[in-house]
Scaffold this active site. Sequence first.
Site, PDB file in Angstrom:
ATOM      1  N   CYS A 149     -12.855 -10.697   3.375  1.00 22.15           N
ATOM      2  CA  CYS A 149     -14.166 -11.268   3.168  1.00 22.15           C
ATOM      3  C   CYS A 149     -13.927 -12.741   2.870  1.00 22.15           C
ATOM      4  O   CYS A 149     -13.250 -13.072   1.917  1.00 22.15           O
ATOM      5  CB  CYS A 149     -14.742 -10.571   1.948  1.00 22.15           C
ATOM      6  SG  CYS A 149     -16.477 -10.598   1.833  1.00 22.15           S
ATOM      7  N   GLN A 200       0.819  -1.223   0.000  1.00 24.23           N
ATOM      8  CA  GLN A 200       0.000   0.000   0.000  1.00 24.23           C
ATOM      9  C   GLN A 200       0.848   1.267   0.000  1.00 24.23           C
ATOM     10  O   GLN A 200       0.340   2.348  -0.289  1.00 24.23           O
ATOM     11  CB  GLN A 200      -0.930   0.022   1.223  1.00 24.23           C
ATOM     12  CG  GLN A 200      -1.992  -1.064   1.218  1.00 24.23           C
ATOM     13  CD  GLN A 200      -3.070  -0.857   0.156  1.00 24.23           C
ATOM     14  OE1 GLN A 200      -3.272   0.241  -0.367  1.00 24.23           O
ATOM     15  NE2 GLN A 200      -3.761  -1.934  -0.187  1.00 24.23           N
TER      16      GLN A 200
HETATM   17  N1  PLP Z   1      -0.364  -6.618   1.421  1.00 26.91           N
HETATM   18  C1  PLP Z   1      -1.189  -5.569   1.535  1.00 26.91           C
HETATM   19  C2  PLP Z   1      -0.903  -4.527   2.582  1.00 26.91           C
HETATM   20  C3  PLP Z   1      -2.290  -5.434   0.705  1.00 26.91           C
HETATM   21  O1  PLP Z   1      -3.097  -4.385   0.825  1.00 26.91           O
HETATM   22  C4  PLP Z   1      -2.518  -6.444  -0.280  1.00 26.91           C
HETATM   23  C5  PLP Z   1      -3.704  -6.386  -1.157  1.00 26.91           C
HETATM   24  O2  PLP Z   1      -4.728  -5.859  -0.803  1.00 26.91           O
HETATM   25  C6  PLP Z   1      -1.619  -7.511  -0.380  1.00 26.91           C
HETATM   26  C7  PLP Z   1      -0.560  -7.568   0.499  1.00 26.91           C
HETATM   27  C8  PLP Z   1      -1.782  -8.582  -1.403  1.00 26.91           C
HETATM   28  O3  PLP Z   1      -1.418  -8.126  -2.677  1.00 26.91           O
HETATM   29  P1  PLP Z   1      -1.935  -8.850  -4.003  1.00 26.91           P
HETATM   30  O4  PLP Z   1      -3.371  -8.500  -4.171  1.00 26.91           O
HETATM   31  O5  PLP Z   1      -1.074  -8.296  -5.099  1.00 26.91           O
HETATM   32  O6  PLP Z   1      -1.703 -10.311  -3.833  1.00 26.91           O
END
Ligand code: PLP
Length: 406
Positions: free
Chosen positions: A346, A188
Amino acid sequence: MPTRDRVYLDHAATTAVRPVALAALAEAAALGANPASLHASGRRAKLALEQARERVAAALGAHPSEVVLTSGGTEADNLAVQGLYRARRAGDPGRTRIMLTGVEHHAVLDAVAWLAEHEDAEPVLVPVDAEGVVDPAAWEAALAEAPERTALATLMWANNEVGAVQPVTEAARLAAAHDVPLHTDAVQAVGAVEVDFAASGAATLALSGHKVGAPVGVGALLVRRDATLEPVVHGGGQERRLRSGTVSVALAAALAAALEEAVAEREAEAARLGALRDEVIAAVDALDGVHLTGPRDVDPATGEPLPSGTRRLPGNVHVTVPGRTADALLFGFDMAGFDTSSGSACTAGVAEPSHVVLALPGRTEADARATQRLALGRTTTDVDVARLLAALPQVLGGPMRKERTA
Ligand code: PLP
């Protein structure tokens, strides 16, 4: 994706693919050769791949050889957590502790839980404060407790639900002083706040393409050259032998293009989105029974404003509305034309209480079920926010008053 009659406020879940990324994807996909092939066409694909890798590295303060391409953030987090853990234990089986916080993403939490269940890992949860920020003194104390038994520490750069920016550089410095490598989940943070891998002192850093305007399906783990990891995926030995499998040149090129643009625009976007975010926060503050969760971009000691993104992600608003459910809030926003999120995971379509809110001292399970995240991003306009401000009292306040009198 969102239509023009909708206001898309879920940029933390995914964000629109940037035209530069689509163009790069199409151009590189047309190369039509495996970058590992030795013939001229393969060499051309390899050149495009290495150029993309260099651009990803340059955007994030890394060396090109430190960029390990993955399918996204989840895979990068798993490679880091499992890979560091197994490599450290191979050198010293007594290193079983993994330090983390309760606000990490499930990609980290569940990887650690899996190692605890199957490979004797001992998770050590370091508390966070009421805003979701880890306390460096608590971090230091957890490190000092048993550094010789600690395999790794993991601390996300910025939280996906409540927007808290963590003191990653400080945490990495303290960990390094105890010979503990730090992984940071910067999924993020990249493109939202300044991220410099070399300066951070982290051993590994996860990022995800679809959060910065590349298509879903690509991400990277930055792996410092002196860091040792066991691979999770075995095979042809691509990506420093850390992630076997034919590398998608097209997705790598799209990631590079999106990331470069996101980083170039970052400062201006942080200021623009931070100002819009603060308008929404001011409107939330004015509503009875609605609480902002997470930090504000103000100095906690003096109350003086700080640059957008210092303590809170520029596009993040997260509210708790006691007495309401996340589903009902989401439905209320949806009916009013806004795409929002409960902010928490979810499972099979059933909203669970937010583990992030549950990790905050003083918050109850009812609070953790009464959340909503509004995530502003690249396509968010002043008009979108004006529409939101007009709708907020009704969506957050109106039905609550009805429920109270029912
Ligand atoms: N780490 C964080 C802080 C995230 O917000 C997300 C996705 O929402 C992920 C990891 C996972 O990433 P990806 O959707 O590319 O697998």
